[in-house]
Design an enzyme around this catalytic site. Structure first.
Site, mmCIF file in Angstrom:
data_model
loop_
_atom_site.group_PDB
_atom_site.id
_atom_site.type_symbol
_atom_site.label_atom_id
_atom_site.label_comp_id
_atom_site.label_asym_id
_atom_site.label_seq_id
_atom_site.Cartn_x
_atom_site.Cartn_y
_atom_site.Cartn_z
ATOM 1 N N ARG A 1 0.777 5.392 0.693
ATOM 2 C CA ARG A 1 -0.085 6.308 1.428
ATOM 3 C C ARG A 1 0.262 7.743 1.091
ATOM 4 O O ARG A 1 1.393 8.076 0.743
ATOM 5 C CB ARG A 1 0.097 6.113 2.934
ATOM 6 C CG ARG A 1 -0.535 4.858 3.439
ATOM 7 C CD ARG A 1 -0.216 4.675 4.899
ATOM 8 N NE ARG A 1 -0.773 3.433 5.393
ATOM 9 C CZ ARG A 1 -0.215 2.249 5.223
ATOM 10 N NH1 ARG A 1 0.929 2.138 4.574
ATOM 11 N NH2 ARG A 1 -0.793 1.161 5.688
ATOM 12 N N LYS B 1 0.848 -1.202 0.000
ATOM 13 C CA LYS B 1 0.000 0.000 0.000
ATOM 14 C C LYS B 1 0.879 1.246 0.000
ATOM 15 O O LYS B 1 1.866 1.335 0.711
ATOM 16 C CB LYS B 1 -0.877 0.018 1.236
ATOM 17 C CG LYS B 1 -1.958 -1.033 1.207
ATOM 18 C CD LYS B 1 -2.896 -0.884 2.366
ATOM 19 C CE LYS B 1 -3.993 -1.930 2.248
ATOM 20 N NZ LYS B 1 -3.450 -3.331 2.280
#
Lengths: 322, 322, 322, 322, 322, 322
Positions: free
Chosen positions: A202, A200
């Site tokens: 961010r 992921k």
């Protein structure tokens, strides 16, 4: 002596047949008030009894209902003087809710353990349990678990020597599982197989996107996870592989839950094949999908051998090749 | 501190309001795989917590599901350091499956007790439990129970002095319950109220029919039972009363389950009114029935007072007037 | 391995002999301060041990005393490493005090269960337990029970085809038991056997008398109950039968406690024979009664076979023909 | 809230009165079949309940019976939602059978602990328990114990400065107890008090006699033991003292069981006075003995203070002056 | 299947060899943070497992550490589905701290029992446990114990007929143990062997010294105790014997802890030989002492036979000749 | 009422002082045989007791020893009638051995939970426990945990607005912890703080090295972990940061174990400061290190507030700001 409840009966018949047995007979009756009654129809006194029940569900088919049926049946077996009762759970419900992520969250794996033990279970056999730590810490009775890793290695054996294979985890949490598979596959292929995973990214504290870490260009990618729920995680990972030039992309997961729009999602072209086991019956998929894209590996031989060893004092550890 | 889960929330709000409280906040989330998560949203550390959940069901709405939600929520309360947790069960599931009638039958009340205790309950409050013996023997933790008898006496008080009232049990098993009601009603009316009951007649070992034992000619009959399931038992008893010349026939039952075709069945003219409590929300009945025939007595005041006494060390025995 | 304590020793010897065994040796010593010491005199390590103790009593001979002796002996067996301990209870004390009838009543069957389990019992074998629901709900360890029904059917087989037989319950609570006996007897006789029972009549809330429901004129009536305590219930029922023209009246009950003036009561002419089993030794009766009126059926073969099956993994359910 | 069962009622009334309370009401009913029913007649919900029952007995009055009554009453208190239940045992049965002396002997103190805990006790208060090690190791719940030492010191205070006092143990096993008493008495007297004891002499492996160890000539001897059973031990020791020139001989023991011929035995002139407490009611002694020889010290103040401290969080240790 | 942990491995090898087995393999790893990991390296599923671990210690070598290793290993065996786990404890730690001697003292034997049971042990085998009463009352699981008495009798058999032997206890608390040894030795010698013991003398409430009770002049004295800690008790007793004219003095003790300056202490000439078993490896003694004065009897045959009987259902009682 | 054992006494004094209390007194005695005795010196009856013991260790100072001392002391508190006992564990031993990584590995967190519960603990308070899932699943009693996150945020507050801060995890497993810290720090700074982490690179199935993922050039990096053992992980991560151009590098870890050569390792110039709490007393570091490089944050205020809330029914969740 092997019982299989409800929708797990076909799976149980397969397991029993491999052990040269028939499923033991039981009665399941449902009443108009939503209550039920399940009882063994055979004498179980002094027997070593295994009860197979896969605790999957979707919005209409509650794992809660399956769990109560299992708990009450275990109670009835205990009252009927069964010597030992092992719950065989091809799919363990609530394994993903294994700790508090918000204040006062339920620690569901622990509750499940307490309930099974209160009902009278002497052991539990799991299958690629989502969080093995929680599972092993939650139960006081001995637990065993088997893994689909070997089935997947066998299935993908035909790729040996033909293509450059990369094993991929669709998220950071699954890297450990992917790594174990990568090693076993590699020792079968006699080659070092690289690992990739999705991570992921961010921005300002919010998950902004995902990046593929690792080299998949020109490769045949096997994305491995313990379960497929709605399928979006798998498909997103497959899409990322394709963008980065992967030639072929397979999804492999022990448990094919296929909830929500999963049937539509996994039809995505990015995935060449979706390989699962029959721990959850793939009844939510249409025939076309099952014929063309989804490969269902039979877990019955694995369970039959595990039950044989639990009954006769054999080693599950050696069965898994650990 | 009072929580009420799922469909019991309106009932719980009534109870809480009578105690000058609001229901404590909790979160119930359902996931696509049929699993759920329930957690308290308020601090429960060191608190005396009551959880209201009526475990009724029908073919679509499983008491099993309600039971697991209750069990997991109790677990979460325990983990959040609640000092004492009392399960308040307006309707107790599986109370009719309280013993083995066939070989190796489940002893379901016992299993329910074991599961609630394993989850962490310190006490249970029941309401006209079908089999009080099984209930009291099954639980290790203290149990309390309240009865609708007083509500029914109050409701039928208007008949006092007006008509000749007969109390009736729709089957032999309920005679004890009817007898207790008859006595309390009689002492309210200052009169001796006769008892009648239906009895099975047999021929060649088969149940051939039922006979009404007792005198009901010209009387106002109150048929009392603990629950109405499909309603056929009540309607059959009412028909027998009518045939034997009863003027008015009321059905009174604590729990109105109304499963299957109950709405159609209880519309039968033989019954003037069907008096129940809101232990089970009468949502399965249409508006017309609810307006014209079914009278729903509020059990909330009874539960509010019982909870107050359990919390403060008062006597439930005295509340019931025993 | 079978032990029999105190007054149950002769019964136990009968059971053991039928299994080709001798009773295992133990020592029971009583001290001047009312304490006692009971210990096995044989090695029990790893053995499957059965302890027979019938927990009957009267005002002088306390079932409490018998119960403590049983509990301490089970403790000694556990400490001596017995593998499995089954309490065999031809008569289970306190089975009639199975629930609260008054506020804060003891739930005695449950306490008895907790004590036996705390002592270390792995299973319990009962015999026509008064309240099977309470019994099955109270115990966490598996329970089994046997029934005298078959012994009575065998005893009354000579009436087959000779006379019109009616089975009767001396009160409303025993109808279920009488019904089961009626069916088994009927299928043996190849005939439909009618049922009768005594029913309390009330006036102004007080029990005013009893009425006999059913046709007994000219018939041979078998009044069936689980136990005979003072005998008045049986004799009153028999008297009612005689008044209604019954030709012959038999009383049949599993447990002949014969407390108080029972010997005098059952001498009543209304009863032709009183048929019991030896679950309670009929030592309170004089020789004349035992010779002329009371028939004692041997329950040892039933227990021997039940023990054999519990030991070897056989089915008690099938033994009872259920 | 204090209950006292059966023959312990007078003792309990004394304890309650000292705390400014009346005994809580309960019902004890005995049935003709030797069973009984005991239930609290007052609301105990949420209360801190103490149950006094002295478990002494003789050949006719079984401690087993007393024990079962205590166990069932504790069960009824638990079911009636008592918050905490403490068993107060002025005399603890079976404390002398605290270990295996022969093969497979019962370990009775442990079984007693398991039964009390299974019934639902939260704490136990003992009184000069015969074997404190066994007592403390056997219970999982907290135990407290009080001692009569202080009562005896107070009683013998009048001897201070008047005579030469010697403390004696009637056997080797009691030396530790006598030593503790000797020290406390000595610090009260401000003098060093010598110790004596009886010792078994053996010949060829058989106990041939006893010798008095210590100097008692011209002295006032206090023979101390935890209990007097038949009294022969005490009288034999007193005789030996007299032979060796003791002027006065007192027997002091916490528990006066007086079983068998004790009344006759302790009438022996060798003993000037026999000082006991009322932990066991001295009903087996005739009036003359009680007037002339046996001094009964009241233990109620000791128990009242101990109960007050257990209830209010005070220290028993400090009460005993340890 | 026999495991032996840490320093008990040589002892365990001896035991296993006598049973025709090898010790089962396990891994013990220590980490830099003081934690460790112990795991069986062999399949234990369904096996009857014995774990030998002698829980002795000194200031540097903590019995606490040994105890945790034992507890965690038992946990790992249970999780690996061992059928039965018996802790074999040649030396049981904390057995001398078996009760409260000061206010709020720990009851250590009980805690040890609770911990072993919580870890998953099914039985415990002890060896001349210091306080058998505490040991037997503390454990809920069955306990067995063996005694060194027979080994000592065998060792001293050569004195038969040659010399006048006296058995002596070094303190009053050990008289019972010495008495049992005296009897067995006597029946071997076919002669009555006298008993002697050391007794504390007091002055003004303080222990002033010790006196030897019994006749030892010209005799060969065997001073028997369960353990030798610093050795001063033994040496003081031996000195007293010598003063009173004893010709030869042997010390015999099951457990040779030899803590502190024990090596120096027992070198004292008053003692001819110090006879111990290898329940605690005598590694704290120098070679010279071991060659010249300390005799180490092998306990392995005793343990091997006890394990054989526990496994096969034999009698330990008969092994001990009780 | 707060006790602190052994080396945790200074920490406990700090906690107690913040609550306006003194530490409760206890006695810890060590004996020559390596056994010990710990007992409370104050009355604990009915009190809410907290026992602080940090279970760290190194090769010489065994956490096993600390654990047994804690377990036995909890047992003594229970036996002394403490109302509630909470184990306060600034450092929880064996938390990194939370599951089976090899066949038949111990599941140590679970065993630790079973032992604490068997000893009698009612709750446990942890501090940045390594594996929260295992911790929460292993315990049946309620657990609470506090976090050092807030202390670190406070310490690093001075960096606000001054420099570009990056939070880093030294391995993939700690990303979740670093992420939580990053968010809290960011909301304090009112800025988005980036995350970086070290990742293992592999070649041919072997870990070949590590890569730094994220941008640290010119930044001030805070490397966050739950504990520092030998320090090599931290120093390697710091080195990587420096190579990639980081300006300043801080290490922050809740538990500073500093085993092995840690003192030498963390002296490395790559690390500017090492920020820890006093959950483990930093006694293994020399004065110079403690003065120049290691910053020890006081956790006592956090624990004092948590204990205050556990005692008074407050919310730990709100304390942590979750």
């Amino acid at each position: 002596m092997i019982f299989a409840l409800g929708a797990s009966r076909p799976f149980g018949e397969g397991v029993a047949a491999l052990l040269g047995l028939s499923l033991a007979q039981h009665e399941e009756r449902d009443f108009e008030d939503g209550e039920h009654k399940t009882r063994p129809l055979e004498n179980v006194r002094g027997r070593d009894v295994f009860v197979i029940h896969s605790l999957y569900g979707d919005a209409d088919d509650s794992p809660n209902d399956k769990l109560i049926r299992l708990l009450f049946f275990i109670g009835a077996l205990k009252d009927a003087s069964a010597a030992r009762i092992t719950a065989v759970l091809p799919y363990l419900a609530y394994a993903r809710k294994d700790r508090k992520t918000k204040p006062r969250d339920p620690v569901t794996t622990k509750y499940l353990a307490r309930l099974l033990e209160a009902a009278g279970v002497h052991g539990v056999l799991g299958f690629d349990v989502h969080n093995l730590q929680a599972f092993q810490n939650a139960f006081s009775v001995p637990t065993d678990h088997v893994e689909a890793k070997g089935l997947f290695v066998e299935y993908f054996a035909e790729l040996k020597g033909v293509e450059r294979v990369v094993v991929m985890s669709p998220d950071a949490g699954g890297v450990k599982r992917a790594e174990a598979f990568r090693q076993t596959l590699g020792s079968t292929f006699g080659a070092d197989i690289p690992l990739a995973f999705m991570e992921k990214t961010r921005s300002a504290g919010v998950v902004a996107g995902e990046t593929l870490v690792g080299e998949v260009g020109g490769a045949t990618v096997i994305i491995l996870d313990d379960l497929i729920s709605t399928g979006t995680t798998m498909v997103r990972a497959a899409g990322a592989c394709r963008e980065r030039g992967a030639q072929r992309v397979f999804a492999a997961a022990t448990h094919g839950l296929f909830v929500g729009d999963a049937a539509k999602v996994i039809a995505d072209d990015a995935l060449e094949k979706v390989v699962i086991t029959d721990s959850v019956p793939p009844f939510r998929l249409n025939d076309r999908l099952l014929r063309d894209k989804v490969v269902v590996l039979e877990a019955a031989p694995l369970f039959a051998e595990a039950i044989r060893r639990i009954h006769a004092g054999g080693s599950i550890v050696e069965l898994l090749g650990d």
